[in-house]
Scaffold this motif. Structure first.
Motif, PDB file in Angstrom:
ATOM      1  N   TYR B  36      11.046  -5.960 -41.762  1.00  9.66           N
ATOM      2  CA  TYR B  36      11.240  -4.530 -41.955  1.00  9.66           C
ATOM      3  C   TYR B  36      12.582  -4.338 -42.646  1.00  9.66           C
ATOM      4  N   GLN B  38      15.702  -1.140 -43.344  1.00  7.64           N
ATOM      5  CA  GLN B  38      16.172   0.200 -43.023  1.00  7.64           C
ATOM      6  C   GLN B  38      17.210   0.606 -44.055  1.00  7.64           C
ATOM      7  N   SER B  41      20.374   5.750 -42.911  1.00  7.17           N
ATOM      8  CA  SER B  41      19.970   7.044 -42.335  1.00  7.17           C
ATOM      9  C   SER B  41      18.476   7.333 -42.473  1.00  7.17           C
ATOM     10  N   GLN B  42      17.670   6.296 -42.553  1.00  8.45           N
ATOM     11  CA  GLN B  42      16.223   6.467 -42.565  1.00  8.45           C
ATOM     12  C   GLN B  42      15.595   5.595 -41.480  1.00  8.45           C
ATOM     13  N   GLY B  43      14.333   5.843 -41.189  1.00  6.21           N
ATOM     14  CA  GLY B  43      13.611   4.982 -40.269  1.00  6.21           C
ATOM     15  C   GLY B  43      13.262   3.661 -40.936  1.00  6.21           C
ATOM     16  N   PRO B  44      13.048   2.620 -40.145  1.00  2.00           N
ATOM     17  CA  PRO B  44      12.669   1.322 -40.723  1.00  2.00           C
ATOM     18  C   PRO B  44      11.363   1.419 -41.504  1.00  2.00           C
TER      19      PRO B  44
END
Lengths: 122, 111
Positions: B36, B38, B41-44
């Motif tokens: 994954y 990231q 400041s975002q989701g994975p």
């Protein structure tokens, strides 16, 4: 790919108030959703596992009475931070598992994350 | 989860391939390797996963060694938008389905 939304994307609240964060799976059903928390310059930490129609399972050290989780439908889980304090300020992220998956299958652990909610408690 | 070890940070020139290594020497025979990333400041974001064979999708390639003790995520032509923290995760074969995130590798793509 599968889409997960969160609302709100950011929120500022006063100390002592409660804040509700929604997590929705937009194009698939999710019997299981997860809630993570991320403090600045740190990695994601799992807070709880949310199962549709049953009580959430909380990680050690996470207060279940402070972080209320409701998973009332197959597409919606909510996290309510009750009596928020400045130390609860963090980035809250949800994820959703599409379908039940079979243990050991390729998709067993594949999950999709929301964009996150930035909570600031003054 | 099987323990994974990744370098703390890496730099890569824009347009070049980014090769991100991950050691997972305690992986068991039926456990998958997931990647994954990231962005700040975002989701994975899910990238790719594999068991033993090399895998490729529109985002990246995953090369897993024959003994499965390590893997490499390859971004063939890195762009500035690939600057992110990349996580290599080996969840358990059965039981717990949540993901455990380590420190990951902070990839900085340089112009």
């Amino acid at each position: 790919g599968a889409v997960v939304s969160q609302h709100p994307s950011w929120v500022i609240c006063k100390s002592g108030t409660s804040v509700k964060i929604e997590c929705r799976s937009l194009d698939f059903q999710a019997t299981t959703m997860f809630w993570y928390r991320q403090f600045p310059k740190q990695s994601l930490m799992l807070m709880a596992t949310s199962n549709e129609g049953s009580k959430a399972t909380y990680e050690q050290g996470v207060e279940k009475d402070k972080f209320l989780i409701n998973h009332a439908s197959l597409t919606l889980s909510t996290l309510t931070v009750t009596s928020a304090h400045p130390e609860d300020s963090s980035f809250y992220i949800c994820s959703a598992l599409p379908g039940s998956g079979t243990s050991g299958s390729s998709s067993y652990n594949e999950q999709f994350f929301g964009p996150g909610t930035r909570l600031t408690v003054l | 989860d099987a323990k994974t070890t990744q370098p703390t940070s890496m730099d890569c020139a824009e347009g070049r391939a980014a090769n991100l290594p991950c050691n997972h020497s305690t992986i068991s025979g039926n456990e998958y390797v997931y990647w994954y990333r990231q962005i700040h400041s975002q989701g994975p974001q899910y990238i790719i996963h594999g068991l033993k064979n090399n895998e490729t999708n529109e985002m990246a390639s995953l090369i897993i060694t024959e003994d499965r003790k390590s893997s490499t995520l390859i971004l063939p032509h890195a762009t500035l938008r690939d600057t992110a923290v990349y996580y290599c995760i080996v969840p358990p074969y059965m039981g717990r389905r949540a993901l455990t995130f380590g420190s990951g590798t902070r990839l900085q793509v340089q112009p």
